[in-house]
Design a protein around this motif. Structure first.
Motif, PDB file in Angstrom:
ATOM      1  N   ASN A 189       0.797  -1.227   0.000  1.00 15.64           N
ATOM      2  CA  ASN A 189       0.000   0.000   0.000  1.00 15.64           C
ATOM      3  C   ASN A 189       0.829   1.276   0.000  1.00 15.64           C
ATOM      4  O   ASN A 189       0.433   2.265  -0.610  1.00 15.64           O
ATOM      5  CB  ASN A 189      -0.913   0.032   1.235  1.00 15.64           C
ATOM      6  CG  ASN A 189      -2.004  -0.991   1.171  1.00 15.64           C
ATOM      7  OD1 ASN A 189      -2.490  -1.322   0.096  1.00 15.64           O
ATOM      8  ND2 ASN A 189      -2.407  -1.512   2.318  1.00 15.64           N
ATOM      9  N   ARG A 190       1.938   1.287   0.728  1.00 12.74           N
ATOM     10  CA  ARG A 190       2.698   2.518   0.928  1.00 12.74           C
ATOM     11  C   ARG A 190       4.190   2.248   0.832  1.00 12.74           C
ATOM     12  O   ARG A 190       4.659   1.142   1.139  1.00 12.74           O
ATOM     13  CB  ARG A 190       2.387   3.125   2.299  1.00 12.74           C
ATOM     14  CG  ARG A 190       0.980   3.680   2.428  1.00 12.74           C
ATOM     15  CD  ARG A 190       0.795   4.886   1.516  1.00 12.74           C
ATOM     16  NE  ARG A 190      -0.605   5.250   1.377  1.00 12.74           N
ATOM     17  CZ  ARG A 190      -1.143   5.759   0.277  1.00 12.74           C
ATOM     18  NH1 ARG A 190      -0.383   5.922  -0.791  1.00 12.74           N
ATOM     19  NH2 ARG A 190      -2.415   6.078   0.230  1.00 12.74           N
ATOM     20  N   LEU A 191       4.935   3.276   0.436  1.00 14.14           N
ATOM     21  CA  LEU A 191       6.396   3.173   0.473  1.00 14.14           C
ATOM     22  C   LEU A 191       7.001   4.537   0.766  1.00 14.14           C
ATOM     23  O   LEU A 191       6.411   5.585   0.490  1.00 14.14           O
ATOM     24  CB  LEU A 191       6.952   2.573  -0.818  1.00 14.14           C
ATOM     25  CG  LEU A 191       6.673   3.216  -2.171  1.00 14.14           C
ATOM     26  CD1 LEU A 191       7.593   4.400  -2.415  1.00 14.14           C
ATOM     27  CD2 LEU A 191       6.850   2.189  -3.273  1.00 14.14           C
ATOM     28  N   VAL A 192       8.201   4.491   1.363  1.00 16.24           N
ATOM     29  CA  VAL A 192       9.007   5.676   1.661  1.00 16.24           C
ATOM     30  C   VAL A 192      10.409   5.388   1.158  1.00 16.24           C
ATOM     31  O   VAL A 192      10.963   4.306   1.415  1.00 16.24           O
ATOM     32  CB  VAL A 192       9.022   5.990   3.165  1.00 16.24           C
ATOM     33  CG1 VAL A 192      10.137   6.973   3.498  1.00 16.24           C
ATOM     34  CG2 VAL A 192       7.674   6.549   3.608  1.00 16.24           C
ATOM     35  N   LEU A 193      11.006   6.352   0.449  1.00 13.08           N
ATOM     36  CA  LEU A 193      12.292   6.134  -0.205  1.00 13.08           C
ATOM     37  C   LEU A 193      13.320   7.156   0.257  1.00 13.08           C
ATOM     38  O   LEU A 193      13.026   8.353   0.353  1.00 13.08           O
ATOM     39  CB  LEU A 193      12.112   6.246  -1.724  1.00 13.08           C
ATOM     40  CG  LEU A 193      13.354   6.103  -2.589  1.00 13.08           C
ATOM     41  CD1 LEU A 193      13.910   4.689  -2.518  1.00 13.08           C
ATOM     42  CD2 LEU A 193      13.032   6.494  -4.030  1.00 13.08           C
ATOM     43  N   THR A 194      14.534   6.681   0.533  1.00 13.14           N
ATOM     44  CA  THR A 194      15.693   7.553   0.734  1.00 13.14           C
ATOM     45  C   THR A 194      16.783   7.116  -0.234  1.00 13.14           C
ATOM     46  O   THR A 194      16.603   6.173  -1.014  1.00 13.14           O
ATOM     47  CB  THR A 194      16.225   7.469   2.174  1.00 13.14           C
ATOM     48  OG1 THR A 194      16.895   6.209   2.368  1.00 13.14           O
ATOM     49  CG2 THR A 194      15.102   7.605   3.199  1.00 13.14           C
ATOM     50  N   ASN A 195      17.944   7.769  -0.169  1.00 15.51           N
ATOM     51  CA  ASN A 195      19.057   7.368  -1.033  1.00 15.51           C
ATOM     52  C   ASN A 195      19.518   5.944  -0.747  1.00 15.51           C
ATOM     53  O   ASN A 195      19.999   5.235  -1.639  1.00 15.51           O
ATOM     54  CB  ASN A 195      20.239   8.324  -0.849  1.00 15.51           C
ATOM     55  CG  ASN A 195      19.984   9.671  -1.486  1.00 15.51           C
ATOM     56  OD1 ASN A 195      19.136   9.795  -2.364  1.00 15.51           O
ATOM     57  ND2 ASN A 195      20.715  10.677  -1.045  1.00 15.51           N
ATOM     58  N   ASP A 196      19.406   5.524   0.507  1.00 10.61           N
ATOM     59  CA  ASP A 196      19.978   4.244   0.925  1.00 10.61           C
ATOM     60  C   ASP A 196      18.962   3.121   1.069  1.00 10.61           C
ATOM     61  O   ASP A 196      19.278   1.965   0.817  1.00 10.61           O
ATOM     62  CB  ASP A 196      20.713   4.418   2.253  1.00 10.61           C
ATOM     63  CG  ASP A 196      21.834   5.431   2.155  1.00 10.61           C
ATOM     64  OD1 ASP A 196      22.543   5.421   1.134  1.00 10.61           O
ATOM     65  OD2 ASP A 196      21.984   6.237   3.092  1.00 10.61           O
ATOM     66  N   TRP A 197      17.754   3.434   1.511  1.00 10.53           N
ATOM     67  CA  TRP A 197      16.793   2.382   1.819  1.00 10.53           C
ATOM     68  C   TRP A 197      15.387   2.759   1.380  1.00 10.53           C
ATOM     69  O   TRP A 197      15.087   3.931   1.115  1.00 10.53           O
ATOM     70  CB  TRP A 197      16.811   2.033   3.306  1.00 10.53           C
ATOM     71  CG  TRP A 197      16.644   3.207   4.249  1.00 10.53           C
ATOM     72  CD1 TRP A 197      17.624   3.882   4.896  1.00 10.53           C
ATOM     73  CD2 TRP A 197      15.402   3.826   4.631  1.00 10.53           C
ATOM     74  NE1 TRP A 197      17.097   4.897   5.665  1.00 10.53           N
ATOM     75  CE2 TRP A 197      15.738   4.879   5.534  1.00 10.53           C
ATOM     76  CE3 TRP A 197      14.071   3.610   4.343  1.00 10.53           C
ATOM     77  CZ2 TRP A 197      14.772   5.710   6.116  1.00 10.53           C
ATOM     78  CZ3 TRP A 197      13.102   4.430   4.907  1.00 10.53           C
ATOM     79  CH2 TRP A 197      13.456   5.463   5.777  1.00 10.53           C
ATOM     80  N   LEU A 198      14.563   1.732   1.303  1.00  9.26           N
ATOM     81  CA  LEU A 198      13.143   1.890   0.978  1.00  9.26           C
ATOM     82  C   LEU A 198      12.338   1.109   2.008  1.00  9.26           C
ATOM     83  O   LEU A 198      12.640  -0.059   2.283  1.00  9.26           O
ATOM     84  CB  LEU A 198      12.848   1.376  -0.425  1.00  9.26           C
ATOM     85  CG  LEU A 198      11.390   1.427  -0.898  1.00  9.26           C
ATOM     86  CD1 LEU A 198      11.335   1.716  -2.401  1.00  9.26           C
ATOM     87  CD2 LEU A 198      10.644   0.118  -0.612  1.00  9.26           C
ATOM     88  N   ALA A 199      11.336   1.757   2.600  1.00 10.39           N
ATOM     89  CA  ALA A 199      10.429   1.093   3.534  1.00 10.39           C
ATOM     90  C   ALA A 199       9.075   0.914   2.853  1.00 10.39           C
ATOM     91  O   ALA A 199       8.613   1.796   2.121  1.00 10.39           O
ATOM     92  CB  ALA A 199      10.275   1.911   4.810  1.00 10.39           C
ATOM     93  N   TYR A 200       8.456  -0.240   3.081  1.00 10.89           N
ATOM     94  CA  TYR A 200       7.116  -0.444   2.521  1.00 10.89           C
ATOM     95  C   TYR A 200       6.191  -1.079   3.546  1.00 10.89           C
ATOM     96  O   TYR A 200       6.616  -1.782   4.463  1.00 10.89           O
ATOM     97  CB  TYR A 200       7.163  -1.261   1.227  1.00 10.89           C
ATOM     98  CG  TYR A 200       7.526  -2.733   1.350  1.00 10.89           C
ATOM     99  CD1 TYR A 200       6.580  -3.682   1.745  1.00 10.89           C
ATOM    100  CD2 TYR A 200       8.800  -3.185   1.020  1.00 10.89           C
ATOM    101  CE1 TYR A 200       6.899  -5.035   1.833  1.00 10.89           C
ATOM    102  CE2 TYR A 200       9.133  -4.529   1.095  1.00 10.89           C
ATOM    103  CZ  TYR A 200       8.176  -5.439   1.509  1.00 10.89           C
ATOM    104  OH  TYR A 200       8.489  -6.778   1.585  1.00 10.89           O
TER     105      TYR A 200
END
Length: 427
Positions: A189-200
């Protein structure tokens, strides 16, 4: 307990003590965004966006159905997506329709340089909409509807989460099949992205962190609560907030990869929307209530869950007569019964019998109803729910639904007659 809470809060900076409520919407809160200057942008089931300066809203009206997604730029432009399948850009209060999908718009995002907007749709496509020059482009998902989007920092890659449980990576500089970075067993449903990691966050409650370039596991914070419906990151303080269907907000420390707080934000219903204030000291949340709550992050554990208001569509239907029960299930989230202005998604039903369709002052009707010759009566209301709005008044804003049993339709009509009849003082 009150004195203990007061002592705890007195030790915090003044900015961290402020519990905030933003009231004015006529339906549940579907998404939130915050401008660099601290203005909250709320997207609601009532078809509108609110742009809040303090506790005063400016309303952005223009969508023909629930507003499901919102994003903002550094200079205050607002991007929105809706159940009306459109993507709109707001500069001041005037919307510009960037494009149309063939299904619900689930997420929107701006490119890092602010020159392009992207939209994710349940129709299985991603729309890329240049804000000034260039032609729109459509990317197709090989894995069903698209729920969430995030641009990589350089703007050349776009990450997408799908109903089929994939995290896809699109190279925007080439017309290539997207890379499948991760595959989950349930829809994401959702994701958050940075240069190093991705959370979902996924339908089955999974909350996982993977490497942004390889997809290798980094951390897993899955709890026994589902689904995951909202995520927000405050990069400067390393806080990642996760909202779920049970009304909890889990706060993650992304520097140490640990759960910093786990807080029940609402007594009833899910957390659909999350966004941090610019300094990260407040976390705004939204759900079934028509209220945006601002929680002081350093003290959120000291607060009781927000009491879900006496929303008509949340009442216990088992205790109601059948006609009222039908109204609560089919009509109450969009329609009020009392006179006067309302920010609900549909016009008030007060005095509906004998009224020509499309004539409540101040409500923006679809062309189908604004020029209709339908007079609302027992017969026309019965036909509306027997055939379904999509057949009886095709092209209207009313959602597709029917009441199949004649007895249920009769009971609904009887309830509406008594509940919407003007009283003596209204004659």
């Amino acid at each position: 307990m009150r004195w203990l809470l007061a002592i705890c809060l007195s030790a915090l900076p003044a900015a961290a003590q402020e519990f905030t409520t933003l009231k004015g919407h006529g339906g549940p809160i579907m998404d939130l965004a915050v401008t660099p200057g601290g203005r909250v942008v709320s997207a609601s089931f009532d078809n509108a966006l609110g742009v809040w300066t303090g506790r005063q809203p400016a309303w952005l009206d223009g969508h023909d159905a629930a507003v499901t997604a919102a994003a903002v730029t550094r200079d205050g432009m607002v991007l929105s997506g809706s159940d009306d399948f459109t993507v709109r850009l707001w500069q001041d209060s005037e919307p510009r329709v960037l494009g149309h999908h063939k299904g619900k718009v689930a997420d929107v995002a701006f490119s890092p340089d602010g020159t392009m907007a992207a939209s994710a749709s349940w129709d299985g496509t991603i729309g890329l909409w240049p804000l000034s020059r260039g032609a729109p482009k459509v990317l197709r998902s090989p894995d069903g509807g698209v729920n969430a989007l995030a641009f990589a920092q350089g703007g050349n890659r776009l990450y997408a989460a799908t109903n089929g449980g994939s995290v896809l990576v699109y190279d925007l500089t080439a017309d290539e099949t997207p890379l499948r970075l991760a595959q989950h067993g349930f829809g994401i449903n959702r994701l958050v992205l940075t240069n190093d990691w991705l959370a979902y966050g996924a339908i089955d409650g999974a909350t996982r962190v993977i490497a942004a370039d390889t997809g290798e596991p980094v951390a897993d914070f899955t709890l026994d609560r589902r689904p995951i419906l909202a995520m927000a990151l405050h990069a400067e303080t390393g806080q990642l907030a996760v909202g779920d269907g049970h009304g909890y907000i889990m706060m993650l420390d992304t520097e140490r990869w640990r759960i910093a707080r786990d807080f029940r934000a609402t007594r009833r219903g899910p957390v659909w929307a999350l966004a941090f204030s610019p300094g990260g000291h407040l976390l705004y949340s939204g759900g079934l209530d028509d209220v945006v709550y601002g929680w002081p992050v350093e003290a959120m554990d000291a607060f009781e869950p927000a009491p879900t208001g006496e929303r008509s569509f949340l009442r216990d239907v088992a205790s109601m007569p059948n006609g009222e029960r039908q109204f609560m299930r089919k009509c109450s989230i969009c329609h009020a019964l009392n006179p006067g202005a309302s920010r609900k998604a549909g016009p008030t039903l007060y005095g509906v019998f004998g009224r020509r369709a499309g004539t409540v002052p101040g409500y923006s009707y679809s062309p189908t109803l604004s020029g209709s010759d339908i007079i609302w009566s027992s017969g026309t209301i019965d036909a509306l729910f027997n055939e379904g709005p999509d057949h009886y008044v095709p092209g209207s804003k009313m959602p597709m639904q029917r009441i199949a049993a004649q007895e249920d339709r009769n009971d609904l009509i009887s309830f509406l007659k008594s509940a919407t009849e003007p009283g003596d003082t209204d004659q």
